[in-house]
Design an enzyme around this catalytic site. Structure first.
Site, PDB file in Angstrom:
ATOM      1  N   LYS A   1      31.307   0.347  44.691  1.00  0.00           N
ATOM      2  CA  LYS A   1      31.309   1.908  45.099  1.00  0.00           C
ATOM      3  C   LYS A   1      30.481   2.132  46.140  1.00  0.00           C
ATOM      4  CE  LYS A   1      30.144   5.406  44.845  1.00  0.00           C
ATOM      5  NZ  LYS A   1      29.823   6.228  46.182  1.00  0.00           N
TER       6      LYS A   1
ATOM      7  N   GLU B   1      17.590  -1.291  43.131  1.00  0.00           N
ATOM      8  CA  GLU B   1      16.782  -1.260  44.463  1.00  0.00           C
ATOM      9  C   GLU B   1      16.580   0.244  44.995  1.00  0.00           C
ATOM     10  OE1 GLU B   1      15.688  -3.953  45.611  1.00  0.00           O
ATOM     11  OE2 GLU B   1      16.596  -5.792  44.767  1.00  0.00           O
TER      12      GLU B   1
ATOM     13  N   CYS C   1      14.615   1.937  53.400  1.00  0.00           N
ATOM     14  CA  CYS C   1      13.641   1.967  51.975  1.00  0.00           C
ATOM     15  C   CYS C   1      12.433   1.451  52.170  1.00  0.00           C
ATOM     16  CB  CYS C   1      14.516   1.170  50.895  1.00  0.00           C
ATOM     17  SG  CYS C   1      14.842  -0.467  51.358  1.00  0.00           S
TER      18      CYS C   1
ATOM     19  N   GLU D   1       9.108  10.118  49.589  1.00  0.00           N
ATOM     20  CA  GLU D   1      10.199   9.332  50.373  1.00  0.00           C
ATOM     21  C   GLU D   1      10.762  10.281  51.173  1.00  0.00           C
ATOM     22  OE1 GLU D   1      13.757   7.249  49.281  1.00  0.00           O
ATOM     23  OE2 GLU D   1      13.114   5.466  50.250  1.00  0.00           O
TER      24      GLU D   1
HETATM   25  P1  NAD Z   1      21.942   7.807  46.655  1.00  0.00           P
HETATM   26  O1  NAD Z   1      21.207   7.363  45.434  1.00  0.00           O
HETATM   27  O2  NAD Z   1      22.130   9.382  46.991  1.00  0.00           O
HETATM   28  O3  NAD Z   1      23.316   7.019  46.612  1.00  0.00           O
HETATM   29  C1  NAD Z   1      23.431   5.681  46.504  1.00  0.00           C
HETATM   30  C2  NAD Z   1      24.747   5.372  45.875  1.00  0.00           C
HETATM   31  O4  NAD Z   1      24.876   5.870  44.732  1.00  0.00           O
HETATM   32  C3  NAD Z   1      25.972   6.041  46.718  1.00  0.00           C
HETATM   33  O5  NAD Z   1      27.104   5.151  46.612  1.00  0.00           O
HETATM   34  C4  NAD Z   1      26.262   7.186  45.847  1.00  0.00           C
HETATM   35  O6  NAD Z   1      27.723   7.565  45.856  1.00  0.00           O
HETATM   36  C5  NAD Z   1      25.995   6.594  44.340  1.00  0.00           C
HETATM   37  N1  NAD Z   1      25.685   7.479  43.558  1.00  0.00           N
HETATM   38  C6  NAD Z   1      25.283   8.989  43.605  1.00  0.00           C
HETATM   39  N2  NAD Z   1      25.342   9.512  42.485  1.00  0.00           N
HETATM   40  C7  NAD Z   1      25.571   8.701  41.481  1.00  0.00           C
HETATM   41  C8  NAD Z   1      25.844   8.623  39.956  1.00  0.00           C
HETATM   42  N3  NAD Z   1      25.685   9.742  39.427  1.00  0.00           N
HETATM   43  N4  NAD Z   1      26.092   7.459  39.441  1.00  0.00           N
HETATM   44  C9  NAD Z   1      26.522   6.434  39.978  1.00  0.00           C
HETATM   45  N5  NAD Z   1      26.418   6.200  41.506  1.00  0.00           N
HETATM   46  C10 NAD Z   1      25.944   7.389  42.162  1.00  0.00           C
HETATM   47  O7  NAD Z   1      21.032   7.157  48.050  1.00  0.00           O
HETATM   48  P2  NAD Z   1      21.487   7.391  49.178  1.00  0.00           P
HETATM   49  O8  NAD Z   1      21.314   8.593  49.877  1.00  0.00           O
HETATM   50  O9  NAD Z   1      23.075   6.658  49.745  1.00  0.00           O
HETATM   51  O10 NAD Z   1      20.480   6.178  50.053  1.00  0.00           O
HETATM   52  C11 NAD Z   1      19.286   6.299  50.374  1.00  0.00           C
HETATM   53  C12 NAD Z   1      18.351   6.056  49.246  1.00  0.00           C
HETATM   54  O11 NAD Z   1      18.724   4.625  49.080  1.00  0.00           O
HETATM   55  C13 NAD Z   1      17.005   6.090  49.738  1.00  0.00           C
HETATM   56  O12 NAD Z   1      16.271   6.536  48.389  1.00  0.00           O
HETATM   57  C14 NAD Z   1      16.333   4.672  49.736  1.00  0.00           C
HETATM   58  O13 NAD Z   1      15.060   4.362  49.691  1.00  0.00           O
HETATM   59  C15 NAD Z   1      17.260   3.787  48.858  1.00  0.00           C
HETATM   60  N6  NAD Z   1      17.578   2.289  49.362  1.00  0.00           N
HETATM   61  C16 NAD Z   1      17.057   1.434  48.764  1.00  0.00           C
HETATM   62  C17 NAD Z   1      16.905   0.193  49.000  1.00  0.00           C
HETATM   63  C18 NAD Z   1      16.243  -0.920  48.534  1.00  0.00           C
HETATM   64  O14 NAD Z   1      16.582  -1.990  48.601  1.00  0.00           O
HETATM   65  N7  NAD Z   1      15.065  -0.645  47.401  1.00  0.00           N
HETATM   66  C19 NAD Z   1      17.666  -0.296  50.194  1.00  0.00           C
HETATM   67  C20 NAD Z   1      18.486   0.753  50.971  1.00  0.00           C
HETATM   68  C21 NAD Z   1      18.256   2.035  50.530  1.00  0.00           C
END
Ligand code: NAD
Length: 494
Positions: free
Chosen positions: A174, A249, A283, A384
């Site tokens: 996804k 992550e 991140c 963040e």
């Molecule tokens: P997000 O959490 O909004 O979305 C991430 C993914 O989760 C997307 O595919 C989204 O559609 C899905 N998602 C959203 N709601 C969901 C639910 N209820 N159930 C299942 N899946 C769901 O994050 P984003 O805005 O896409 O990305 C930014 C975030 O990702 C930041 O907080 C960043 O720090 C984090 N990030 C972490 C790492 C790491 O390795 N620690 C790496 C990259 C990004």
């Protein structure tokens, strides 16, 4: 011209069953591709097909060298389309081409690495404590789900797909709704490399619908999630109800420490790269710079000069250091944080306002932004932002410094700039983060585990041990008795 993307679901290239939507290029907000979002029924179809495919001899019967050969072919398939994939990734999220080339290279390296891990992973014959031979064998976990964000799709998806395939699992993806392209292309490359139909499906669409259905599906045995902390927490709660392992992550608010004895040329370059590369949409962005009071003014002067000189512009140009942000709504969120920083009493030293004119009017650009005068407890320093916003904080007492660095909900990464190895090790041990960079920042190796502490998540990706995250252990006892077990008191018939 806008391209229409089909996706791979249950072994078929087709439209998903939900409504059509389009993705856009953040550089000028032009439409890049149209595709259909998946539905809960698509999730079930993909998972059922994955479960059936993983048990067939064409996948379950492969020897490790045969699976490794497939992974090598995926790496070669990525390399064969290297420039095309880098350009597609740029169009998906607006990252500069130099960065997307790095992401594609890292994805190919990830498959190559896990091919080696697949072939060399060993099970254990455990020490004999009775009339039996005991052993612990690893088996594939089953169907696993991968949920990824928009900031580094191909790298983050390869880090999940490669160990899952190496372990013999099937994987349903996804990807982020706005950046589905790389997962679809990886599926295409995997199919051409010999991954059987059904083993990989890609379901674009909304997280709250498609992602949620994937997490809840009874046949899904693990979720590898990269994304925000609040979504990760929701997934962890659902997973607990199924006793399902997850790797999370999540977000970060990483501190970088500049010591009095730091090589300032290196520290300034490292801090600029740590926060402003990827436009801060990272991140591990080093968003809090703790600078020793004795070098604070000089450091500030150089960081500001460096930040103002960064080339913010067209991500297709090799000279560009910062491209646009991923979307208008994400930029609006960053602007709210900048206003909050001002409201909290921070002084804006540079940036903090949208650039104007020419390309800047069409795309979602935001300049390198630096604050000072805020305490570590200000929201701008605690939360963040996921954008190009740096807070400078002077320090003089080491105990207080460590307390401030660790006084944050996140624990993803940290940086230390010092010439003294003892200081580096002392500070490194005291910092509660999953990664510590010493006299460098934001460098990665696929052979080195990555993950966070506290609200930055749990579990580790990368490293050879991570293949076991996609496996379950089964123990075998092989009786070696010459006579029947004595408990029943039976006479032997021999
Ligand atoms: P997000 O959490 O909004 O979305 C991430 C993914 O989760 C997307 O595919 C989204 O559609 C899905 N998602 C959203 N709601 C969901 C639910 N209820 N159930 C299942 N899946 C769901 O994050 P984003 O805005 O896409 O990305 C930014 C975030 O990702 C930041 O907080 C960043 O720090 C984090 N990030 C972490 C790492 C790491 O390795 N620690 C790496 C990259 C990004």
């Amino acid at each position: 011209m806008t391209e229409h993307l089909k996706t791979l679901i249950a072994g078929q290239w087709r439209d998903a069953s939900g409504p059509q939507y389009s993705t856009e290029y953040p550089f000028d907000a032009s439409a890049v591709a149209t595709l259909h979002a998946a539905t809960v029924a698509d999730v079930d179809e993909a998972v059922q097909a994955a479960q059936a495919a993983r048990l067939k001899p064409g996948w379950a019967g492969l020897k490790v060298n045969e699976r490794a050969a497939i992974l090598h072919r995926i790496a070669a398939g990525i390399r064969a389309r290297f420039e095309e994939l880098a350009q597609l990734q740029r169009l998906d999220n607006g990252k500069p081409i130099t960065e997307t080339r790095g992401l594609v290279a890292s994805a190919a390296g990830t498959f190559q690495y896990f091919a080696a891990v697949c072939e060399t992973f060993e099970d254990a014959v455990t020490p004999q404590r009775g009339d039996y031979l005991s052993m612990s064998l690893h088996e594939p976990l089953g169907v696993v789900g991968a949920i990824t964000p928009w900031n580094s799709p191909i790298a983050s998806e390869a880090q999940k797909m490669a160990p899952a395939l190496a372990a013999g699992c099937a994987m349903v993806f996804k990807p982020a709704e706005i950046t589905p392209r790389m997962a679809i292309e990886l599926a295409r490359i995997a199919e051409a490399a010999g991954v059987p139909p059904g083993i990989i499906s890609v379901l674009p669409g909304k997280g709250s619908l498609v992602g949620d259905a994937l997490v809840r599906h009874p046949l899904v045995k693990r979720i590898a999630f990269t994304g925000g902390t609040s979504v990760g927490l929701g997934i962890a709660k659902l997973a607990a109800e199924k006793f399902m392992p997850v790797s999370l992550e999540l977000g970060g608010k990483s501190p970088t420490i500049v010591c009095a004895d730091a090589d300032l040329d290196h520290a300034v370059a490292g801090v600029l790269y740590g926060i402003f590369s990827s436009s801060g949409e990272s991140c591990i962005a080093g968003s809090r710079a703790f600078v020793h009071a004795s070098v604070y003014d000089e450091f500030k002067r150089r960081v500001l000069a460096g930040a103002r000189a960064l080339r913010v512009g067209d991500p297709s140009l090799a000279a560009t250091q910062m491209g646009p942000l991923v979307s208008g709504s994400h930029r609006a969120g960053i602007e709210r944080y900048v206003q909050l920083g001002l409201d909290e009493g921070g002084q804006l030293l540079t940036g903090g306002r949208r650039p104007k004119g020419g390309i800047y009017d069409a795309g979602y650009f935001y300049p390198p932004t630096v604050f000072e005068g805020l305490g570590n407890d200000a929201r701008l320093c605690r939360e963040e932002i996921f954008g190009p916003v740096l807070a400078l904080l002077p320090w003089s007492d080491e105990t207080d410094l460590i307390a401030q660095c660790n006084d944050n909900d996140y624990g993803l990464a940290s940086g230390i700039w010092t010439r003294d190895y003892k200081t580096a090790l002392r500070l490194g041990r005291a910092l509660d983060t999953g990664t510590v960079w010493i006299n460098t920042y934001k460098v990665f190796s696929i052979s080195t585990p990555f993950g966070g502490t506290k609200q930055s998540g749990m579990g580790r990706e990368k490293g050879k041990a991570s293949i076991a995250e996609y496996m379950t252990q089964k123990s075998y006892y092989w009786g070696t008795n010459e006579s029947p077990m004595p408990w029943a008191g039976l006479e032997t018939t021999k």
